[in-house]
Design an enzyme around this catalytic site. Sequence first.
Site, PDB file in Angstrom:
ATOM      1  N   LYS A 212     -10.665 -31.471  26.275  1.00  0.00           N
ATOM      2  CA  LYS A 212      -9.563 -31.117  25.369  1.00  0.00           C
ATOM      3  C   LYS A 212      -8.256 -30.989  26.160  1.00  0.00           C
ATOM      4  CE  LYS A 212      -8.255 -27.640  21.906  1.00  0.00           C
ATOM      5  NZ  LYS A 212      -7.095 -27.025  22.588  1.00  0.00           N
ATOM      6  N   HIS A 236      -2.196 -28.309  23.350  1.00  0.00           N
ATOM      7  CA  HIS A 236      -2.578 -26.886  23.358  1.00  0.00           C
ATOM      8  C   HIS A 236      -1.684 -26.079  22.419  1.00  0.00           C
ATOM      9  CE1 HIS A 236      -5.342 -24.233  25.715  1.00  0.00           C
ATOM     10  NE2 HIS A 236      -4.606 -23.316  25.134  1.00  0.00           N
ATOM     11  N   ARG A 239       1.599 -24.525  23.744  1.00  0.00           N
ATOM     12  CA  ARG A 239       1.583 -23.240  24.431  1.00  0.00           C
ATOM     13  C   ARG A 239       1.460 -23.321  25.956  1.00  0.00           C
ATOM     14  NH1 ARG A 239       0.778 -18.890  21.421  1.00  0.00           N
ATOM     15  NH2 ARG A 239      -0.714 -17.851  22.799  1.00  0.00           N
ATOM     16  N   ASP A 267      -5.590 -32.638  17.588  1.00  0.00           N
ATOM     17  CA  ASP A 267      -5.324 -31.225  17.369  1.00  0.00           C
ATOM     18  C   ASP A 267      -3.825 -30.973  17.436  1.00  0.00           C
ATOM     19  OD1 ASP A 267      -5.570 -28.316  17.507  1.00  0.00           O
ATOM     20  OD2 ASP A 267      -5.271 -28.521  19.661  1.00  0.00           O
ATOM     21  N   GLY A 268      -3.291 -30.358  16.389  1.00  0.00           N
ATOM     22  CA  GLY A 268      -1.883 -29.980  16.457  1.00  0.00           C
ATOM     23  C   GLY A 268      -1.119 -30.250  15.179  1.00  0.00           C
ATOM     24  N   GLY A 269      -0.686 -29.173  14.513  1.00  0.00           N
ATOM     25  CA  GLY A 269       0.221 -29.304  13.378  1.00  0.00           C
ATOM     26  C   GLY A 269      -0.405 -29.623  12.049  1.00  0.00           C
ATOM     27  N   ARG A 271      -1.443 -29.063   8.596  1.00  0.00           N
ATOM     28  CA  ARG A 271      -1.141 -28.056   7.587  1.00  0.00           C
ATOM     29  C   ARG A 271      -1.579 -28.485   6.186  1.00  0.00           C
ATOM     30  NH1 ARG A 271      -0.742 -26.164  11.840  1.00  0.00           N
ATOM     31  NH2 ARG A 271       1.047 -25.093  12.807  1.00  0.00           N
ATOM     32  N   GLY A 290      -5.935 -24.932  13.935  1.00  0.00           N
ATOM     33  CA  GLY A 290      -5.886 -23.663  14.629  1.00  0.00           C
ATOM     34  C   GLY A 290      -5.206 -22.543  13.876  1.00  0.00           C
ATOM     35  N   ARG A 291      -3.895 -22.478  13.949  1.00  0.00           N
ATOM     36  CA  ARG A 291      -3.158 -21.329  13.415  1.00  0.00           C
ATOM     37  C   ARG A 291      -3.473 -21.002  11.957  1.00  0.00           C
ATOM     38  NH1 ARG A 291       0.364 -23.655  17.300  1.00  0.00           N
ATOM     39  NH2 ARG A 291       1.223 -22.160  18.800  1.00  0.00           N
TER      40      ARG A 291
END
Length: 342
Positions: A212, A236, A239, A267-269, A271, A290-291
Amino acid sequence: MELKTLRQKAREELKGFCRVCPVCDGRVCAGEAPGMGGMGTGASFSANLSALAAWRLNMRTLHAVKAADTAVTLFGRELAMPILAAPMTGVLYNMGGKLSEEDFIAMIIDGAAQAGTIGMCGDGADPAMYGSGLQAIEARGGCGIPIVKPRAQAVAKDMLARAAAAGVAAVGMDVDGAGLLVMALKGQPVSPKTAEELAELVGATGLPFLVKGIMTADEANIAFDAGAAGIVVSNHGGRVLDQAPGAAEVLPEIARAAKGRGVILADGGVRSGADVLKYLALGADAVLVGRPMVVGAFGGGAEGVAFLLNKLKAELTAAMLLTGTASVRAVSPRILRPAPGI
């Protein structure tokens, strides 16, 4: 469960650490790492969203697709959707500590299982974080993937062995964790890995191994040359390195260079379900989220996590029907068009 109620409770529980913004794009929390924001200016966090926004979906409704198949098989597990919960740790210093590390990761793993998919657990500044994730996965029949930080070889091998003993589906290492500020602050040594060191770690476990934090085509091939079963295209969550590109920006060239060599996750964003479909059209086999899963856990526990995953699945299904996409296992790049000015 109602989305508004879930988000309101999450906002209260995460007060001071996450505002649960209407659009989670990293603008308000820029530089808040530790916390939920991106490193430095927050540009790498926001790049994940802008890279996805650079693509539009071609709407087609004159076709024979009457039902959308969202099922995938990854690492021997049949999943209801190509959407996995990303590895996250640091509940105390990133999320405020209203939940314990053990409760949080159990919610992520349980919620993902309830939605018919799998979650990942992470490794962090406190070694007990990794143990919490393994416990949660083992208690649920190995339905999860632990991700180890790029620690010293002997330490990493021991952690991979513990994962195997827990019966996990696969293991991995977020090699971009070599730059995590929190790890340095907490005295937990991490560093970049050479190709030889990576191959040694892959060879130390009989489980499928994910690398990853891949953001270039050459490193994708290095990972596969080392024996990795898959890679995760990821910065990441913005971050670790300020001014990095978004995952969707680099995914097409990585897919062109490495498609067919193993699993490619992005991975990333993410929504929305439309974001998932964009990543699949750009070359990913599945995505990590993630978030939003933090909001789900703090706002509704395992049920909140499952609720948001199923919401993404429903949106993905609708987007597939409206682009003439029959299966997530065969998404054509023809459904994409550049946004104006791109």
